[in-house]
Write an enzyme that holds these catalytic residues in place. Structure first.
Site, PDB file in Angstrom:
ATOM      1  N   ASP A   1       3.037   1.197 -22.310  1.00 10.12           N
ATOM      2  CA  ASP A   1       4.302   0.634 -22.794  1.00 10.12           C
ATOM      3  C   ASP A   1       4.091  -0.756 -23.370  1.00 10.12           C
ATOM      4  OD1 ASP A   1       6.580   2.210 -22.674  1.00 10.12           O
ATOM      5  OD2 ASP A   1       6.898   1.848 -20.538  1.00 10.12           O
TER       6      ASP A   1
ATOM      7  N   GLU B   1      15.139   9.781 -22.790  1.00  8.67           N
ATOM      8  CA  GLU B   1      15.503   9.470 -21.398  1.00  8.67           C
ATOM      9  C   GLU B   1      17.001   9.596 -21.180  1.00  8.67           C
ATOM     10  OE1 GLU B   1      13.697   5.922 -19.838  1.00  8.67           O
ATOM     11  OE2 GLU B   1      14.915   5.947 -18.013  1.00  8.67           O
TER      12      GLU B   1
ATOM     13  N   ASP C   1       6.366   0.300 -18.320  1.00 12.91           N
ATOM     14  CA  ASP C   1       6.806  -1.044 -17.931  1.00 12.91           C
ATOM     15  C   ASP C   1       7.691  -0.956 -16.683  1.00 12.91           C
ATOM     16  OD1 ASP C   1       9.018   0.053 -19.147  1.00 12.91           O
ATOM     17  OD2 ASP C   1       9.340  -1.601 -20.557  1.00 12.91           O
TER      18      ASP C   1
ATOM     19  N   GLU D   1      10.263   1.223 -27.349  1.00 14.02           N
ATOM     20  CA  GLU D   1      11.654   1.653 -27.229  1.00 14.02           C
ATOM     21  C   GLU D   1      12.430   1.272 -28.483  1.00 14.02           C
ATOM     22  OE1 GLU D   1      13.440   0.135 -23.640  1.00 14.02           O
ATOM     23  OE2 GLU D   1      11.875   0.998 -22.368  1.00 14.02           O
TER      24      GLU D   1
END
Ligand code: KIV
Length: 272
Positions: free
Chosen positions: A91, A190, A52, A123
């Site tokens: 994503d 991340e 994304d 996420e």
């Protein structure tokens, strides 16, 4: 220049798990269009992420929040058409799965049906566990994403390193375990300390792919436009630039403009 010759066998979620078991590192990059995806695939990339981050890189938005499900599907379908070997992970954009597990399932099914992608990425940890489980029951592989999760940027307030404090680090370790137990086939970490990423990668059996998470994980991912030096403004410490395409492209365009204006292009060989 030596170019890695891609093996033709298709990469699957099982291949990635086998790679972890045999300590072969996984190379992953973002891609948003057919042409780039084809180049990356032929150069031997294992996983292409239709991130994304297209919201920033392709559309010029400040965050990943504005990109829509329809736009992600458009990018993903373009990437899939360029790929013969790599696993294509798409994503799930902000707002397409946070509401409830039915909404999440509907969004994942649209991505798989309309783009031809091979898996989705989401996420979050325990808070999206139910949605992940529901998507998995439909046969859609899910990649997790913890640490700096850009869809929550307004909660974090900054893009600095996450999980430096013990509480957040413990929550991340717990979430990684939950994602593995729920059935995710891999996990992106991340921008977290390398020592924490190492601990996570050693504690779970699914592959852990890092971005700004150090070397002690099972693979690496970068945003292609950053590592190719197309986008010059973004310079985090973790980013290694493998080319300066911004410079090459700018020079080529200067040259073209100058040729057109100086009537050097086209020449007689370039006419019908
Ligand atoms: O959207 C994206 O590019 C990502 C990577 C940074 C992992 O999620």
């Amino acid at each position: 220049m030596s170019v890695h010759k891609a093996e033709s066998k298709k990469i699957t979620t099982h291949t990635l798990q086998e790679m972890k078991r045999s300590s072969e590192k996984i190379a992953m990059l973002t891609a948003y269009d057919f042409t780039m995806a084809k180049i990356f695939d032929q150069a031997g990339i294992d996983v292409l992420l239709v991130g994304d981050s297209a919201s920033n890189v392709m559309a010029g938005h400040e965050t990943t929040l504005p990109i829509t499900l329809d736009q992600m599907i458009y990018h993903a379908a373009s990437v899939v058409r360029g790929v013969q070997r790599a696993l294509v992970v798409v994503d799930m954009p902000f707002g397409s799965y946070q509401g409830n597990s039915s909404e999440a399932l509907r969004s994942a099914i649209r991505i798989m049906k309309e783009s031809g992608g091979h898996a989705v990425k989401m996420e979050g940890g325990s808070e999206i566990k139910e949605s992940i489980a529901r998507i998995l029951t439909a046969g859609v592989p899910v990649m997790g994403h913890l640490g700096l999760t850009p869809q929550s940027i307004y909660k974090f307030g900054t893009y600095t390193v996450r999980a430096k404090e013990e509480d957040e680090a413990n929550k991340l370790i717990e979430d990684a375990q939950i994602l593995e137990e729920t059935g995710c086939f891999a996990l992106v970490l991340e921008k977290i300390p390398a020592s924490l990423a190492k601990k996570v990668a050693e504690n779970i059996e699914i592959p852990v792919i890092g971005i700004g998470a150090g070397p002690y994980v099972d693979g690496q991912v970068l945003v292609a436009h950053d590592m190719l030096g197309i986008n010059k403004e973004f310079k985090p410490r973790f980013l290694r630039r493998y080319a300066d395409l911004n410079h090459l492209m700018t020079e080529a365009i200067f040259h073209y403009v100058s040729d057109v204006k100086g009537q050097q292009f086209p020449n007689l060989d370039e006419c019908y």
